[in-house]
Design a protein around this motif. Structure first.
Motif, mmCIF file in Angstrom:
data_model
loop_
_atom_site.group_PDB
_atom_site.id
_atom_site.type_symbol
_atom_site.label_atom_id
_atom_site.label_comp_id
_atom_site.label_asym_id
_atom_site.label_seq_id
_atom_site.Cartn_x
_atom_site.Cartn_y
_atom_site.Cartn_z
ATOM 1 N N CYS A 193 1.262 -11.354 -2.819
ATOM 2 C CA CYS A 193 1.733 -9.923 -1.989
ATOM 3 C C CYS A 193 2.238 -10.775 0.089
ATOM 4 O O CYS A 193 1.673 -11.606 0.565
ATOM 5 N N GLU B 231 0.493 -1.415 -3.771
ATOM 6 C CA GLU B 231 -0.944 -2.544 -4.608
ATOM 7 C C GLU B 231 -1.555 -2.598 -5.511
ATOM 8 O O GLU B 231 -1.912 -2.926 -6.476
ATOM 9 N N LEU C 173 4.932 -8.973 -4.464
ATOM 10 C CA LEU C 173 4.708 -7.712 -3.865
ATOM 11 C C LEU C 173 5.354 -7.719 -2.306
ATOM 12 O O LEU C 173 4.920 -8.499 -1.862
#
Length: 312
Positions: free
Chosen positions: A46, A28, A15
């Protein structure tokens, strides 16, 4: 060993918290909520900064290999590119949640745009589709790779986006404003499928996205996906003609402009006298690569996971 069924194959999600104009935290949470609701195994990687994407992608690929899983990327075209750079040589399946400004790659393949929940639900019952990937030297590209005026436009666009927000109107007005500035005048040595010629140009764009090329009216778009890429050479033009050419491109008539040269090819080599490296825009991200530049189709296709019910 054949891959596990989609509902059992774990997802390793990369992400980019800086992609698009939406709330990355909400993206998320949506991903977690969607997968937790069905008990599907996953792990999130992330990236808080763009420079972390490459390392996050490598970690996700290593984990997916170890557990016979699939990599999923959430972000814009530049983020997708960074993850594909790691996924393609590994031969792993890839799911995409488009979260960027233009999302040419996602839209071209009918993926839900901006809706992470719908995107994740689609991946739970997805099928693999082989997708052609372009290469310039050792870098992949999914939408386009360009040199000359276009990278300058992108740099100006990113500056304006940071100031005014990540919206398509901002990108459009920024590009038109940049056309009022100075243009590069490049003397390109092009070797197209073994035939060499020297061309003066302000911009060379090599495209690998049918949707984008069709939207600006390039007739060779149909050659994509059959082992060919498409080159577009824009010669030096007077300022008023450059602006007129850009406007015609916005309305899907760039291919009708007399001085714009577009062509399909399988291999293209680009060199510039007295230059060792050159600035390029690759899927919206600025990089510098050594010369000569060699454009070609990657020998292996991308194993793209596509929802069975595609978006129009």
């Amino acid at each position: 060993m054949p891959p596990a069924p989609d509902r059992q194959r774990p997802f390793f999600v990369v992400l980019n918290r800086r992609s698009g104009s939406g709330d990355a935290g909400a993206t998320e949470r949506t991903i977690r909520r969607t997968l937790d609701a069905v008990g599907h195994p996953y792990r999130l990687f992330c990236a808080k900064r763009p420079r972390q994407l490459g390392e996050m992608a490598k970690q996700a690929v290593a984990a997916a290999r170890a557990q016979e899983g699939a990599v999923v990327v959430a972000g814009g075209d530049g983020t997708i590119n960074a993850v594909v750079q790691a996924v393609l040589p590994a031969g792993l399946p890839l799911g995409v949640l488009p979260q960027g400004t233009f999302n040419f790659f996602g839209r071209c393949h009918g993926l839900p745009e901006g809706d992470a929940g719908a995107g994740m639900r689609g991946l739970l019952d997805a099928q693999e589709t082989p997708v052609q990937v372009g290469m310039v030297n050792d870098r992949v590209f999914l939408v386009n790779a360009s040199l000359g005026l276009y990278p300058e436009l992108l740099e100006r666009r990113e500056q304006d986006k940071r100031r005014f927000g990540r919206h398509r109107l901002v990108a459009l007005l920024s590009g038109l404003r940049a056309l009022l500035g100075d243009y590069p005048d490049l003397r390109l040595s092009l070797c197209e499928d073994g035939q060499r010629q020297v061309r003066r140009s302000t911009t060379l764009v090599v495209g690998d996205n049918r949707l984008q090329l069709e939207s600006i009216g390039i007739p060779e778009a149909a050659a994509l996906g059959h082992g060919a890429l498409v080159g577009i050479v824009l010669p030096p033009l007077a300022r008023w003609r450059m602006i007129l050419t850009a406007v015609r491109g916005l309305f899907g008539h760039l291919g009708d402009v007399e001085k714009v040269d577009s062509f399909a090819f399988t291999e293209l080599e680009v060199a510039l006298p007295r230059r060792r490296q050159l600035k390029l825009a690759i899927d919206g991200e600025i990089v510098r690569l050594p010369l000569p530049l060699r454009f070609r189709v990657a020998p292996q296709p991308l194993r793209l996971l596509v929802p069975r019910e595609r978006q129009p």
